[in-house]
Design a protein around this motif. Structure first.
Motif, PDB file in Angstrom:
ATOM      1  N   ALA A 111       0.822  -1.211   0.000  1.00 19.76           N
ATOM      2  CA  ALA A 111       0.000   0.000   0.000  1.00 19.76           C
ATOM      3  C   ALA A 111       0.854   1.259   0.000  1.00 19.76           C
ATOM      4  O   ALA A 111       0.473   2.281  -0.578  1.00 19.76           O
ATOM      5  CB  ALA A 111      -0.923  -0.004   1.211  1.00 19.76           C
ATOM      6  N   ALA A 112       2.020   1.191   0.641  1.00 15.10           N
ATOM      7  CA  ALA A 112       2.898   2.360   0.702  1.00 15.10           C
ATOM      8  C   ALA A 112       3.395   2.779  -0.671  1.00 15.10           C
ATOM      9  O   ALA A 112       3.866   3.909  -0.844  1.00 15.10           O
ATOM     10  CB  ALA A 112       4.076   2.064   1.625  1.00 15.10           C
ATOM     11  N   ARG A 113       3.303   1.880  -1.668  1.00  8.35           N
ATOM     12  CA  ARG A 113       3.782   2.207  -3.013  1.00  8.35           C
ATOM     13  C   ARG A 113       2.673   2.715  -3.926  1.00  8.35           C
ATOM     14  O   ARG A 113       2.936   3.062  -5.080  1.00  8.35           O
ATOM     15  CB  ARG A 113       4.438   0.970  -3.641  1.00  8.35           C
ATOM     16  N   LEU A 114       1.457   2.773  -3.433  1.00  2.00           N
ATOM     17  CA  LEU A 114       0.352   3.264  -4.252  1.00  2.00           C
ATOM     18  C   LEU A 114       0.405   4.784  -4.345  1.00  2.00           C
ATOM     19  O   LEU A 114       0.941   5.451  -3.462  1.00  2.00           O
ATOM     20  CB  LEU A 114      -0.977   2.804  -3.663  1.00  2.00           C
ATOM     21  N   PRO A 115      -0.176   5.375  -5.398  1.00  2.00           N
ATOM     22  CA  PRO A 115      -0.105   6.833  -5.579  1.00  2.00           C
ATOM     23  C   PRO A 115      -0.744   7.594  -4.430  1.00  2.00           C
ATOM     24  O   PRO A 115      -1.689   7.130  -3.807  1.00  2.00           O
ATOM     25  CB  PRO A 115      -0.892   7.050  -6.888  1.00  2.00           C
ATOM     26  N   ASP A 116      -0.210   8.787  -4.158  1.00  2.00           N
ATOM     27  CA  ASP A 116      -0.707   9.638  -3.078  1.00  2.00           C
ATOM     28  C   ASP A 116      -1.894  10.502  -3.498  1.00  2.00           C
ATOM     29  O   ASP A 116      -2.725  10.856  -2.667  1.00  2.00           O
ATOM     30  CB  ASP A 116       0.401  10.586  -2.607  1.00  2.00           C
ATOM     31  N   ASP A 117      -1.945  10.903  -4.755  1.00  2.00           N
ATOM     32  CA  ASP A 117      -2.886  11.937  -5.147  1.00  2.00           C
ATOM     33  C   ASP A 117      -4.333  11.444  -5.049  1.00  2.00           C
ATOM     34  O   ASP A 117      -4.663  10.333  -5.434  1.00  2.00           O
ATOM     35  CB  ASP A 117      -2.595  12.437  -6.564  1.00  2.00           C
ATOM     36  N   ARG A 118      -5.183  12.320  -4.514  1.00  2.00           N
ATOM     37  CA  ARG A 118      -6.625  12.091  -4.375  1.00  2.00           C
ATOM     38  C   ARG A 118      -6.926  10.763  -3.701  1.00  2.00           C
ATOM     39  O   ARG A 118      -7.864  10.057  -4.077  1.00  2.00           O
ATOM     40  CB  ARG A 118      -7.313  12.165  -5.740  1.00  2.00           C
TER      41      ARG A 118
END
Length: 390
Positions: A111-118
């Motif tokens: 999960a830490a590698r998933l995108p941050d935006d929105r």
């Protein structure tokens, strides 16, 4: 014919064990084993919000049904479109293109590698745990005054009493006449519960039944399990007789919670786990159980190291309405073990502060501007929100 107890215990442990070795094996299976994951798009005819879920199988039993419930409408009319997806696509944020709000369930590492935006990064599940002391009077004092007074009044008016049991005959009555009808009437086609043989072997044999009696009838019940520590008791199954609405209206099931807390304080229990829920302040279980002054904790099973990534795919009024209506619980990055409630809002939608959040270790609430969250120059997620939106 009852199934082999060893097989039942192995199946139970796969999901519920707190043993470090088994939880690591489960995390490897769910997170590191190369494979494709289920992917579902959920539509409700006439409703503008299209939901998506992808990732570990547990989300199909916990996360997606909750999101569908909070969307509202006739559950029988929901249409789901099933497919599968590889992790490489999810890591790029490339889930189903035809949904407005996407939830991905996975391990904390991935999960830490998933995108941050929105997006928000949330715990996959939370448990509500009551610390118990031997003083029953002190434990009653910790329950919300309104709930305590209502329960005491109903005990007097309806001549209720409480009893415990560990017998097979009483278990059969509890499971067949109390628990299963309640689940079927409350959840319909989406009913999920532990099967009867497993509940008998893995819960009853290591726990106890608590019943609420009204005259000669048992009108509500709970099945609890000890362990792994001897001073820990976990609530696992519950219900009211025949699932009947009249018993809910009289507060029969609600009355068993203070009765369970009182029983626990008198019988050496020091940690009473009221079981788990999704990380949303709007969850009915959270709103009800917070009356008993529980701590919010990560589970001690494999769910401890799993996360829920909630991503907005399209900025629509329906998405904004959903986020405002469903504040979330996120761990305070500056104080591990403490939690904060996050309330969305915009110029047309005030934060839903009518939903209370206070628990012993839920220490604050933050308002998140949807325009900043969805279109701000710096992305705002649960990983950063607590610092960036003050």
């Amino acid at each position: 014919m009852q199934r082999d107890p060893m097989t039942l215990h192995a199946r139970y442990a796969w999901t519920n064990s707190e043993h470090p070795g088994l939880t690591r094996l489960r995390l490897w299976w769910d997170g590191d084993l190369p494979r494709r994951f289920p992917q579902v798009v959920s539509e409700l005819p006439g409703h503008p919000l299209v939901l998506g879920y992808a990732g570990i199988d547990d989300g199909l039993r916990h996360v997606l049904p909750f999101l569908e419930e909070r969307r509202g409408g006739n559950a029988a009319a929901i249409r789901r479109w099933h497919s599968s997806v590889g992790w490489d696509r999810l890591e790029r944020g490339a889930g189903p293109a035809d949904c407005d709000l996407l939830a991905v369930g996975t391990t904390a590492r991935r999960a830490a590698r998933l995108p941050d935006d929105r997006s928000l990064l949330l715990p996959f599940r939370l448990h509500l745990v009551v610390p118990v002391v031997a003083d029953a009077t002190e434990m009653r004092r910790r329950i919300s005054r309104k709930e305590r007074q209502r329960t005491e009044r109903q005990f007097r008016l309806r001549d209720w009493s409480v009893e415990t049991s560990m017998s097979d005959a009483d278990f059969d009555h509890f499971y067949d006449a109390i628990h299963l009808p309640t689940m079927r009437l409350r959840h319909g086609a989406s009913t999920r519960s532990m099967d009867k043989d497993m509940a008998r072997a893995c819960l009853l044999r290591r726990g106890m039944l608590l019943f609420l009696r009204e005259g000669d009838r048992r009108v509500a019940g709970m099945l609890c399990r000890y362990g792994p520590a001897p001073d820990t008791l976990t609530l696992r199954l519950a219900g009211v007789l025949d699932g009947a609405q009249e018993h809910y209206a009289h507060g029969a099931l609600a009355a068993l919670y203070p009765a369970l807390i009182d029983w626990a304080s008198r019988h050496g229990v020091r940690r009473l786990d009221l079981s788990g829920c999704e990380p949303f302040v709007s969850k009915g279980i959270f709103q009800f159980k917070r009356k008993f002054h529980p701590r919010v904790e990560l589970p001690r099973t494999h769910f401890r190291d799993k996360r829920l990534w909630l991503s907005v795919r399209r900025d629509t009024p329906a998405v904004r309405n959903f986020l405002v209506a469903n504040p979330v619980l996120a761990e305070d990055p500056a104080a591990p073990g403490r939690w904060q409630a996050l309330y969305f809002h915009d110029a047309e939608r005030p934060p839903r502060r009518s939903l209370p959040w206070q628990c012993p270790n839920v220490t604050a609430a933050r308002d998140i501007d949807l325009d900043v969250f969805l279109h701000g120059a710096r992305p705002v997620g649960a990983r950063r929100t607590l610092r960036e939106t003050r």
